[in-house]
Scaffold this motif. Structure first.
Motif, PDB file in Angstrom:
ATOM      1  N   TRP A  41       0.833  -1.200   0.000  1.00  0.00           N
ATOM      2  CA  TRP A  41       0.000   0.000   0.000  1.00  0.00           C
ATOM      3  C   TRP A  41       0.877   1.265   0.000  1.00  0.00           C
ATOM      4  O   TRP A  41       0.681   2.184  -0.790  1.00  0.00           O
ATOM      5  CB  TRP A  41      -0.918  -0.041   1.228  1.00  0.00           C
ATOM      6  CG  TRP A  41      -1.663   1.226   1.484  1.00  0.00           C
ATOM      7  CD1 TRP A  41      -2.676   1.737   0.745  1.00  0.00           C
ATOM      8  CD2 TRP A  41      -1.448   2.139   2.563  1.00  0.00           C
ATOM      9  NE1 TRP A  41      -3.123   2.906   1.272  1.00  0.00           N
ATOM     10  CE2 TRP A  41      -2.379   3.183   2.401  1.00  0.00           C
ATOM     11  CE3 TRP A  41      -0.572   2.162   3.652  1.00  0.00           C
ATOM     12  CZ2 TRP A  41      -2.432   4.250   3.286  1.00  0.00           C
ATOM     13  CZ3 TRP A  41      -0.642   3.225   4.531  1.00  0.00           C
ATOM     14  CH2 TRP A  41      -1.573   4.254   4.345  1.00  0.00           C
ATOM     15  N   THR A  70      -7.927   3.517   0.443  1.00  0.00           N
ATOM     16  CA  THR A  70      -7.938   2.053   0.384  1.00  0.00           C
ATOM     17  C   THR A  70      -7.246   1.473   1.608  1.00  0.00           C
ATOM     18  O   THR A  70      -7.726   0.520   2.234  1.00  0.00           O
ATOM     19  CB  THR A  70      -7.188   1.564  -0.873  1.00  0.00           C
ATOM     20  OG1 THR A  70      -7.594   2.346  -1.972  1.00  0.00           O
ATOM     21  CG2 THR A  70      -7.465   0.101  -1.144  1.00  0.00           C
ATOM     22  N   GLY A  74      -9.024  -0.659   4.442  1.00  0.00           N
ATOM     23  CA  GLY A  74      -8.498  -2.010   4.633  1.00  0.00           C
ATOM     24  C   GLY A  74      -8.175  -2.260   6.095  1.00  0.00           C
ATOM     25  O   GLY A  74      -8.540  -3.295   6.672  1.00  0.00           O
ATOM     26  N   VAL A  87     -10.622 -10.663   4.099  1.00  0.00           N
ATOM     27  CA  VAL A  87     -10.310  -9.231   4.098  1.00  0.00           C
ATOM     28  C   VAL A  87      -8.921  -8.969   3.523  1.00  0.00           C
ATOM     29  O   VAL A  87      -8.706  -8.063   2.727  1.00  0.00           O
ATOM     30  CB  VAL A  87     -10.424  -8.659   5.529  1.00  0.00           C
ATOM     31  CG1 VAL A  87      -9.960  -7.209   5.559  1.00  0.00           C
ATOM     32  CG2 VAL A  87     -11.852  -8.753   6.026  1.00  0.00           C
ATOM     33  N   TRP A  88      -7.989  -9.837   3.903  1.00  0.00           N
ATOM     34  CA  TRP A  88      -6.604  -9.617   3.429  1.00  0.00           C
ATOM     35  C   TRP A  88      -6.538  -9.712   1.903  1.00  0.00           C
ATOM     36  O   TRP A  88      -5.970  -8.869   1.227  1.00  0.00           O
ATOM     37  CB  TRP A  88      -5.675 -10.661   4.057  1.00  0.00           C
ATOM     38  CG  TRP A  88      -4.234 -10.384   3.729  1.00  0.00           C
ATOM     39  CD1 TRP A  88      -3.403  -9.500   4.338  1.00  0.00           C
ATOM     40  CD2 TRP A  88      -3.476 -10.973   2.669  1.00  0.00           C
ATOM     41  NE1 TRP A  88      -2.180  -9.488   3.756  1.00  0.00           N
ATOM     42  CE2 TRP A  88      -2.194 -10.394   2.711  1.00  0.00           C
ATOM     43  CE3 TRP A  88      -3.765 -11.943   1.701  1.00  0.00           C
ATOM     44  CZ2 TRP A  88      -1.182 -10.753   1.826  1.00  0.00           C
ATOM     45  CZ3 TRP A  88      -2.755 -12.294   0.814  1.00  0.00           C
ATOM     46  CH2 TRP A  88      -1.486 -11.704   0.883  1.00  0.00           C
ATOM     47  N   ILE A  91      -8.037  -6.699   0.262  1.00  0.00           N
ATOM     48  CA  ILE A  91      -7.120  -5.545   0.244  1.00  0.00           C
ATOM     49  C   ILE A  91      -6.120  -5.675  -0.905  1.00  0.00           C
ATOM     50  O   ILE A  91      -5.899  -4.741  -1.684  1.00  0.00           O
ATOM     51  CB  ILE A  91      -6.362  -5.438   1.583  1.00  0.00           C
ATOM     52  CG1 ILE A  91      -7.353  -5.090   2.698  1.00  0.00           C
ATOM     53  CG2 ILE A  91      -5.253  -4.393   1.494  1.00  0.00           C
ATOM     54  CD1 ILE A  91      -6.744  -5.130   4.086  1.00  0.00           C
TER      55      ILE A  91
END
Ligand SMILES: [Zn+2]
Length: 573
Positions: A41, A70, A74, A87-88, A91
């Motif tokens: 990220w 984002t 996340g 969820v991971w 992301i």
């Protein structure tokens, strides 16, 4: 005091009981994955920020917000939603989609496809660079084997940045298409390449033997990147797409049969200008290997050639060559300069621009934009004790007057003047404002010239001309049994010529057609006695003294079967 953490805090190895017993509190593997996502990220945010600033992406700040958002979303979801893996992955997918969407936006701003990111080509480039895998098609991209190397700006070392850019874009489609374009042009004896954008395409036209011919057009995207590459090679400002620019570059053309010979250098002159549809470009090809010619190679009749030799070899005088643009005027004057012993004589040229290099000659480039005019430069070179002066063109009173004065004061002066035929070049000089007596006393001769296309030896056709047609041309009806023409000329099926040698045009190569007007004493008197020259009278006198007019000279080549009536009518009218 400590409320149990919500069960959704999946990042921790929470066994549902609180407080924990002894042992690990953290799931290190999951934490590692979170760190990896955090790193991805951060990198994405940094890249988008840097890249959008550099390219000035209009919606740049929005992309920064999206990228930052984002990450925040996340992080929230990781804590709020109990499904860690879901969820991971979400992301990671979100970051990837975002990167791809941004790449698409910024790729639109980068013309050169070789610099596009996250495209299949980009991944192929990366695979090739880091994994040594080659995914390119059999034999590499189109044009991989084209034996042309861009050398960069003519007459000077290219700057390091240009070289860096060129090395970087060597693999790009634009670069390969540029090479292919130039290679085809050189094979087809092209003198000018025209690139003109329309909405979706870039039109390509070649000038061959003086005639424009449309070629297969390019996709606009490829066309734009070809234009960009050529602008970089010629060291033009690539960000300027509206104002006219001009420059030059050289390319080394290797001989595939003799790879070690180093090949030959070809000069290119580049001119760009903006149009409504986009930027246009014209490339003039100056093939040095074809530049060095002498008077014997230009197709003069022996008598005319010897007359020119005697004019050119005189210690002083003014020799003018006239004709429309592209009639080969400068080639004739270059050949004339070759006749002169440049070791014992001081030869200075004033050109706009310098087309070909001539050994042992001082060549000066005139450039009105930087204040170097023909007249101004001419005055200053007269102080450098020249014997022979070549002036690219006489088109104003000042230049004309200085040229005439120089010719009268012991210099041999060569120049070109824009006029249709030799006799009207004389009145043009007087119209510019030079005194007729000065003209009469400085001028030695005027050569009018044209280039006519030669009929293709492989496909030209013989035919019997009608007596009427011959009479109209003042040709002897009983002596001419046949003439030649291009296949289908004058009929509708002229497009269907499949001859490969001439590309179907029916013509290949060009010949000079000349009329030489020698200023005799008689003509000198006529000029001096008339305040305004009577062209007809002067021409009649010149013909009486042996001058033969352009059209008559052209007909000689028609009778010998070298060219057609249609061609000399087109050129010598
Ligand atoms: Zn042919």
């Amino acid at each position: 005091m400590f409320a149990p953490l919500p069960a959704s805090l999946s990042l921790f190895a929470y066994d549902g009981n609180f407080p924990h017993g002894p042992g690990w509190y953290l799931a290190f593997f999951r934490l590692g994955l979170v760190m990896a996502a955090l790193f991805a990220w951060g990198t994405l945010c940094q890249w988008i920020d840097d890249d959008q600033r550099e390219l000035e992406v209009a919606e740049g700040p929005l992309w920064n917000m999206i990228a930052l958002g984002t990450g925040a979303l996340g992080a929230f979801l990781l804590f709020a939603v109990p499904a860690f893996w879901f969820v991971w992955l979400l992301i990671i997918v979100a970051l990837a989609v975002e990167a791809k969407m941004y790449a698409n936006v910024r790729n639109l701003l980068v013309k050169d496809t070789g610099h596009h990111l996250l495209t299949p080509e980009h991944f192929k480039r990366l695979a090739k660079k880091y994994l040594k895998l080659d995914f390119s098609e059999e034999g590499g991209p189109r044009g991989r084997n084209i034996p042309i190397i861009f050398v960069g700006k003519r007459g000077g070392a290219s700057n390091a940045e240009t070289n860096k850019f060129l090395t970087k874009s060597e693999e790009s489609a634009g670069y390969q298409s540029a090479l292919e374009l130039i290679w085809n042009a050189l094979k087809m004896r092209v003198t000018d390449i025209h690139l003109e954008p329309t909405k979706d395409e870039t039109l390509v036209r070649f000038r061959i033997d003086g005639i424009m011919k449309a070629q297969e057009s390019m996709d606009r995207r490829v066309g734009d990147s070809v234009l960009n590459i050529l602008k970089v090679v010629a060291e033009l400002d690539i960000t300027e797409k509206r104002k006219p620019q001009d420059g030059s570059f050289q390319a080394r053309v290797l001989d595939p049969d003799r790879p070690k010979s180093g090949g030959r250098l070809v000069d290119f002159r580049v001119a760009t200008s903006g149009s409504v549809a986009g930027e246009k470009m014209v490339l003039r090809i100056l093939d040095q290997s074809k530049a060095i010619s002498n008077l014997d190679d230009l197709g003069f009749r022996p008598k005319v050639r010897d007359q020119i030799r005697s004019i050119v070899g005189s210690p002083h005088g003014l020799f003018l060559v006239c004709g429309p643009t592209g009639a080969g005027k400068s080639t004739t004057l270059y050949a004339s300069l070759h006749e002169i012993d440049r070791f014992t004589k001081n030869v200075i040229t004033l050109e706009n621009p310098v087309e070909y290099a001539i050994a042992n000659t001082t060549q000066i480039e005139v450039n009105a934009k930087s204040g170097k005019t023909f007249a101004g430069e001419l005055r200053s070179i007269l102080r450098q004790d020249p014997d022979v002066i070549y002036i690219g063109e006489i088109r104003d009173k000042e230049t004309a007057e200085i040229a005439c004065q120089a010719a009268q004061t012991g210099h041999m002066v060569f120049s070109t003047i824009h006029s249709n035929d030799a006799v009207s070049a004389l009145s043009r000089l007087i119209e510019l404002g030079v005194d007729p007596s000065v003209v009469a006393n400085s001028l030695s001769g005027i050569l009018g010239q044209r280039l006519v296309r030669k009929l293709c030896p492989k496909c030209k056709e013989k035919y019997t001309p009608s007596p009427d047609a011959l009479k109209r041309l003042n040709l002897p009806v009983d002596k001419i049994k046949f003439l030649c023409k291009a296949p289908g000329e004058g009929t509708k099926d002229s497009e269907q010529n499949a001859c490969e040698y001439c590309g179907g045009s029916g013509y290949r190569g060009r010949n000079g057609v000349y009329e030489l007007f020698v200023i005799s004493d008689k003509i000198r008197e006529m000029i001096e006695s008339q305040s305004k020259p009577n062209n007809q009278q002067i021409q009649q006198e010149a013909i009486k003294e042996g001058m033969s007019l352009l059209f008559t000279e052209g007909l000689r080549q028609v009778i010998s079967g070298d060219t057609s009536i249609a061609e000399i009518t087109r050129v010598c009218k």
